[in-house]
Design a protein around this motif. Structure first.
Motif, short mmCIF file in Angstrom:
data_model
loop_
_atom_site.label_atom_id
_atom_site.label_comp_id
_atom_site.label_asym_id
_atom_site.label_seq_id
_atom_site.Cartn_x
_atom_site.Cartn_y
_atom_site.Cartn_z
N PRO A 80 6.23 5.01 17.26
CA PRO A 80 5.80 5.60 15.98
C PRO A 80 6.10 7.10 16.00
CG PRO A 80 4.12 4.10 16.82
CD PRO A 80 5.14 4.24 17.91
N THR B 37 0.71 -2.37 8.20
CA THR B 37 1.71 -1.38 8.58
C THR B 37 3.05 -1.73 7.92
OG1 THR B 37 1.96 -2.66 10.62
CG2 THR B 37 0.68 -0.63 10.76
N TRP C 26 12.05 -2.40 15.76
CA TRP C 26 10.69 -1.97 15.45
C TRP C 26 9.62 -2.59 16.36
CZ3 TRP C 26 7.66 -6.13 14.24
CH2 TRP C 26 8.31 -7.25 13.74
N GLN D 79 5.93 -1.18 17.19
CA GLN D 79 4.74 -1.85 16.66
C GLN D 79 3.74 -2.17 17.77
OE1 GLN D 79 3.87 -1.90 13.68
NE2 GLN D 79 2.31 -3.46 13.46
N GLU D 80 4.24 -2.45 18.97
CA GLU D 80 3.32 -2.67 20.10
C GLU D 80 2.51 -1.40 20.37
OE1 GLU D 80 2.58 -5.58 21.69
OE2 GLU D 80 3.83 -6.38 20.09
N MET E 102 1.94 0.88 18.11
CA MET E 102 1.08 1.04 16.92
C MET E 102 -0.20 0.20 17.07
SD MET E 102 0.35 2.20 14.00
CE MET E 102 1.75 3.16 13.48
N LYS E 103 -0.06 -1.01 17.60
CA LYS E 103 -1.25 -1.88 17.79
C LYS E 103 -2.28 -1.18 18.66
CE LYS E 103 1.08 -6.36 17.69
NZ LYS E 103 1.53 -7.43 18.59
N HIS F 288 1.94 -6.81 8.98
CA HIS F 288 3.02 -5.86 9.25
C HIS F 288 4.23 -6.26 8.42
CE1 HIS F 288 5.65 -3.09 11.26
NE2 HIS F 288 6.43 -4.06 11.71
N ALA G 133 8.22 -5.37 7.87
CA ALA G 133 9.36 -4.62 8.43
C ALA G 133 10.60 -4.88 7.58
CB ALA G 133 9.62 -5.05 9.87
#
Ligand SMILES: Cc1cc2nc3c(=O)[nH]c(=O)nc-3n(C[C@H](O)[C@H](O)[C@H](O)COP(=O)(O)O)c2cc1C
Length: 192
Positions: free
Chosen positions: A94, A118, A126, A130-131, A133-134, A147, A149
């Motif tokens: 991110p 998200t 991505w 995203q991992e 972001m989690k 999510h 994308a």
């Protein structure tokens, strides 16, 4: 009345227009939509100078936060039914502005126990972002419920060249004659 907050950081405006199109589908008499743009201090210039672009790699990847304009009292005072969080992926992570916001006290106050969807518009890389972001959302005690994308229609090796050219020149059309225009999304969101 349902309260929806759209939090984003976008340089070209493309991610913002995707979020605005999503907002159009939600707008109605019973839905109030607010926006909070994360503005880093200092701001990142667009188009990028190559040196600055590559220089931002360590702080991006290591997720080191920087200063940013905090949300207004008006934004902080409400409890939201849904947050749409639009973020750029920088170096499989991110982006620094989004990461900085998510590590702040303000983020926890807005996101705690709040459903979050998200949204990214990127090449196709991505999943690692995203991992991360989690984990950031877990730390803020948010509830990640979805999510979205939007990924580039072109293959990886082509999009890495066309996107770099876009970032350094502001031009979506590639410098090579036969290369496609960057960012023609597979699952386009209403023309974006
Ligand atoms: C420093 C930097 C690093 C980036 N790294 C990636 C990446 O690893 N993967 C990717 O798909 N896109 C990457 N991008 C592209 C962004 O995710 C994003 O699509 C682009 O900055 C345009 O976003 P905007 O329309 O919201 O301004 C990078 C962009 C910047 C500025």
């Amino acid at each position: 009345m349902k309260e929806v907050l759209i939090i984003y950081y976008s340089q070209t405006g493309q991610l913002l227009s995707i979020l605005e199109n999503m907002a159009k589908d939600m707008e109605g008499a019973n839905v109030n939509i607010s926006y909070y743009e994360i503005v880093p201090k200092p701001v990142y210039e667009f188009p990028w100078k190559k040196e600055k672009f590559y220089d931002s790699f360590p702080e991006s990847f290591l997720q080191i936060p920087q200063d940013f304009e905090h949300p207004s009292e008006n934004i902080l005072s409400k409890k939201y039914d849904l947050v749409l969080l639009g973020y750029q992926v920088w170096f499989l992570t991110p982006s620094i502005p989004i990461n900085s916001f998510l590590k702040s006290v303000a983020a926890k106050s807005i996101l705690k126990d709040t459903p979050v969807v998200t949204v990214v518009a990127c090449r196709n890389m991505w999943i690692m972002a995203q991992e991360k972001m989690k984990k950031l959302l877990l730390d803020a005690e948010a509830k990640l419920v979805g999510h979205i994308a939007l990924v580039d229609r072109n293959i990886n090796h082509i999009s890495v060249i066309t996107i770099a050219h876009w970032m350094f020149s502001r031009k979506k059309r590639s410098l090579f004659r036969d290369f496609p225009k960057t960012r023609s999304f597979q699952q386009g969101y209403k023309g974006c």
